[in-house]
Design a protein around this motif. Structure first.
Motif, PDB file in Angstrom:
ATOM      1  N   LEU A 296      -8.891  13.201  -2.437  1.00  0.00           N
ATOM      2  CA  LEU A 296      -9.189  14.344  -3.305  1.00  0.00           C
ATOM      3  C   LEU A 296     -10.197  13.952  -4.386  1.00  0.00           C
ATOM      4  N   LEU A 297     -10.021  12.752  -4.947  1.00  0.00           N
ATOM      5  CA  LEU A 297     -10.952  12.297  -5.981  1.00  0.00           C
ATOM      6  C   LEU A 297     -12.335  12.012  -5.398  1.00  0.00           C
ATOM      7  N   ALA A 298     -12.379  11.642  -4.120  1.00  0.00           N
ATOM      8  CA  ALA A 298     -13.663  11.378  -3.462  1.00  0.00           C
ATOM      9  C   ALA A 298     -14.486  12.647  -3.277  1.00  0.00           C
ATOM     10  N   GLU A 299     -13.861  13.801  -3.463  1.00  0.00           N
ATOM     11  CA  GLU A 299     -14.603  15.060  -3.370  1.00  0.00           C
ATOM     12  C   GLU A 299     -15.475  15.291  -4.600  1.00  0.00           C
ATOM     13  N   LEU A 300     -15.198  14.534  -5.678  1.00  0.00           N
ATOM     14  CA  LEU A 300     -16.054  14.593  -6.864  1.00  0.00           C
ATOM     15  C   LEU A 300     -17.171  13.568  -6.718  1.00  0.00           C
ATOM     16  N   GLN A 305     -18.743   8.022  -5.537  1.00  0.00           N
ATOM     17  CA  GLN A 305     -19.596   6.877  -5.857  1.00  0.00           C
ATOM     18  C   GLN A 305     -18.752   5.631  -6.132  1.00  0.00           C
ATOM     19  N   THR A 306     -17.671   5.804  -6.860  1.00  0.00           N
ATOM     20  CA  THR A 306     -16.792   4.674  -7.171  1.00  0.00           C
ATOM     21  C   THR A 306     -16.110   4.138  -5.921  1.00  0.00           C
ATOM     22  N   LEU A 307     -15.652   5.037  -5.064  1.00  0.00           N
ATOM     23  CA  LEU A 307     -14.880   4.628  -3.887  1.00  0.00           C
ATOM     24  C   LEU A 307     -15.752   4.038  -2.785  1.00  0.00           C
ATOM     25  N   LEU A 308     -17.065   4.296  -2.834  1.00  0.00           N
ATOM     26  CA  LEU A 308     -17.955   3.662  -1.855  1.00  0.00           C
ATOM     27  C   LEU A 308     -17.873   2.134  -1.941  1.00  0.00           C
ATOM     28  N   THR A 313     -11.277  -1.191   1.746  1.00  0.00           N
ATOM     29  CA  THR A 313      -9.841  -0.957   1.530  1.00  0.00           C
ATOM     30  C   THR A 313      -9.321   0.075   2.525  1.00  0.00           C
ATOM     31  N   PHE A 314     -10.100   1.104   2.754  1.00  0.00           N
ATOM     32  CA  PHE A 314      -9.687   2.164   3.678  1.00  0.00           C
ATOM     33  C   PHE A 314      -9.882   1.726   5.131  1.00  0.00           C
ATOM     34  N   LEU A 315     -10.896   0.918   5.384  1.00  0.00           N
ATOM     35  CA  LEU A 315     -11.111   0.420   6.750  1.00  0.00           C
ATOM     36  C   LEU A 315      -9.924  -0.416   7.213  1.00  0.00           C
ATOM     37  N   ARG A 316      -9.364  -1.217   6.300  1.00  0.00           N
ATOM     38  CA  ARG A 316      -8.189  -2.017   6.666  1.00  0.00           C
ATOM     39  C   ARG A 316      -7.000  -1.142   7.025  1.00  0.00           C
ATOM     40  N   CYS A 317      -6.926   0.035   6.432  1.00  0.00           N
ATOM     41  CA  CYS A 317      -5.801   0.937   6.698  1.00  0.00           C
ATOM     42  C   CYS A 317      -5.886   1.579   8.082  1.00  0.00           C
ATOM     43  N   LEU A 318      -7.023   1.469   8.743  1.00  0.00           N
ATOM     44  CA  LEU A 318      -7.143   2.011  10.097  1.00  0.00           C
ATOM     45  C   LEU A 318      -6.278   1.245  11.090  1.00  0.00           C
ATOM     46  N   ASP A 319      -5.834   0.047  10.699  1.00  0.00           N
ATOM     47  CA  ASP A 319      -4.935  -0.756  11.535  1.00  0.00           C
ATOM     48  C   ASP A 319      -3.507  -0.742  10.990  1.00  0.00           C
ATOM     49  N   ALA A 332     -10.241   9.853   4.667  1.00  0.00           N
ATOM     50  CA  ALA A 332     -10.788   9.350   3.403  1.00  0.00           C
ATOM     51  C   ALA A 332     -12.178   8.747   3.602  1.00  0.00           C
ATOM     52  N   ILE A 333     -12.338   7.967   4.656  1.00  0.00           N
ATOM     53  CA  ILE A 333     -13.639   7.347   4.932  1.00  0.00           C
ATOM     54  C   ILE A 333     -14.700   8.417   5.199  1.00  0.00           C
ATOM     55  N   THR A 334     -14.311   9.463   5.934  1.00  0.00           N
ATOM     56  CA  THR A 334     -15.251  10.554   6.221  1.00  0.00           C
ATOM     57  C   THR A 334     -15.722  11.225   4.937  1.00  0.00           C
ATOM     58  N   VAL A 335     -14.792  11.455   4.028  1.00  0.00           N
ATOM     59  CA  VAL A 335     -15.136  12.105   2.748  1.00  0.00           C
ATOM     60  C   VAL A 335     -15.990  11.188   1.886  1.00  0.00           C
ATOM     61  N   ILE A 336     -15.618   9.902   1.844  1.00  0.00           N
ATOM     62  CA  ILE A 336     -16.397   8.943   1.036  1.00  0.00           C
ATOM     63  C   ILE A 336     -17.818   8.788   1.549  1.00  0.00           C
ATOM     64  N   ASP A 337     -17.962   8.811   2.876  1.00  0.00           N
ATOM     65  CA  ASP A 337     -19.285   8.613   3.499  1.00  0.00           C
ATOM     66  C   ASP A 337     -20.153   9.876   3.471  1.00  0.00           C
ATOM     67  N   TRP A 338     -19.576  11.001   3.134  1.00  0.00           N
ATOM     68  CA  TRP A 338     -20.335  12.254   3.178  1.00  0.00           C
ATOM     69  C   TRP A 338     -21.523  12.211   2.225  1.00  0.00           C
ATOM     70  N   LYS A 339     -22.624  12.712   2.673  1.00  0.00           N
ATOM     71  CA  LYS A 339     -23.820  12.783   1.830  1.00  0.00           C
ATOM     72  C   LYS A 339     -24.270  14.234   1.723  1.00  0.00           C
TER      73      LYS A 339
END
Length: 340
Positions: A296-300, A305-308, A313-319, A332-339
């Motif tokens: 949700l915070l990554a939508e701001l 920018q901070t979570l990039l 951290t999120f990639l490790r959670c994929l396992d 989360a990764i999809t939202v963080i990577d959105w441009k």
């Protein structure tokens, strides 16, 4: 400050071993007659025998069929504290069985028990709240509590009751507020709960955070949580010493941050660092709540920018062992990577 545990001991002149108890099908009809006896000692002994019997679901079914609940409702107003204690105990034990819960709800026992919220005997109040807690686990029971108008007095009791009873009230509220929160909001529930999430008791902090989660799942609840400035307090609980408190607080934040105001408040309170720490929490519930809240915070723009910088951290959670955590991390990764 620690509180003494509520005692269920009976007065020394009441000897349960002297309760006359028949066997077989004749036991319950006999006890029902004794409950209606004008003799106090007969009533007390009948109630003690009944307390033993209703641990058996079959006996609960038979007691309901024989009309015991009418007798028990009458005894709730008895002037003798032992009669009230054992009557409420019988009801709380009956409520622990599914057949008992259904029978109690149909009988209107919730409104009858409402008169005991101010009973001077601690154990009577505790038994009463145990019954409310068990009944509210069923949708029709939660509806019964709401229809009886019990939500405002329950909210008020959180400020005065013993810790043991506060825990039961919070459990009852968590089930009822899943259905309807307007009365609770009008009674100042958010203000009271904001205080309770800083309570010395781990159980009360955790349960209060869970009730706030239920409140925040409603649109008007999200607004109330923001207006009462509860979000910064919840963020502080992300560093609580108890895992359950951390997990429930993250869950409450997850719902509260759905609104733009909630997200802005969280960003202003520097929510990202403690939430990132929680992503490494041992319990999957805490990890899941933290990841969803960070999404949700990554939508701001500033959140994204901070979570990039923490994408790994999120990639490790994929396992992660939990599939729910894996899915949440992927989103989360999809939202963080959105441009834009």
């Amino acid at each position: 400050m620690a509180q003494p545990r509520i005692s269920a001991y009976l007065p020394p002149d009441i000897d349960p071993t002297k309760a006359a108890l028949a066997f077989g099908r004749r036991a319950l009809p006999k006890l029902n007659e004794e409950l209606q006896s004008p003799e106090l000692l007969t009533q007390q002994r009948a109630l003690m025998a009944l307390c033993d019997l209703v641990h058996d679901p079959e006996k609960v079914y038979q007691a309901i069929a024989l009309g015991f609940l009418d007798s028990l409702k009458t005894l709730l107003d008895h002037q003798d504290p032992t009669v009230r204690q054992k009557t409420t105990e019988v009801l709380s034990v009956m409520a622990s069985h599914s057949v008992g819960r259904e029978g109690l709800i149909r009988s209107g026992i919730i409104s009858a028990l409402a008169g005991l919220l101010d009973d001077p005997v601690d154990i009577c109040r505790k038994n009463t709240h145990q019954t409310f807690d068990m009944l509210a686990k069923l949708p029709q029971g939660a509806g019964g509590v709401l229809r009886t108008g019990l939500i405002p007095p329950l909210v008020l009791k959180l400020e005065t009751e013993l810790d043991e009873i506060q825990e039961l009230i919070l459990d009852t509220l968590s089930n009822c507020l899943r259905v309807e929160i307007s009365e609770a909001l009008a009674a100042g529930a958010v203000t009271v709960l904001k205080e309770k999430i800083s309570h010395p008791s781990t159980a009360i902090r955790s349960k209060a955070a869970w009730v706030l989660l239920e409140i925040s799942s409603h649109a008007e609840g999200k607004i109330a949580v923001y207006n009462e400035e509860v979000i910064p307090v919840l963020l502080g609980l992300l560093e609580d010493t108890q895992p359950q408190v951390r997990a429930n607080s993250a869950g409450a934040l997850m719902f509260a941050l759905v609104t733009p105001q909630g997200r802005s408040s969280a960003m202003g309170a520097e929510a990202i660092p403690p939430l990132l720490t929680l992503v490494a929490e041992e319990t999957s519930k805490a990890r899941l709540n933290a990841i969803k809240t960070l999404t949700l915070l990554a939508e701001l723009p500033e959140g994204r920018q901070t979570l990039l910088d923490h994408r790994d951290t999120f990639l490790r959670c994929l396992d992660d062992p939990s599939e729910a955590v894996q899915r949440a991390a992927d989103v989360a990764i999809t939202v963080i990577d959105w441009k834009p």
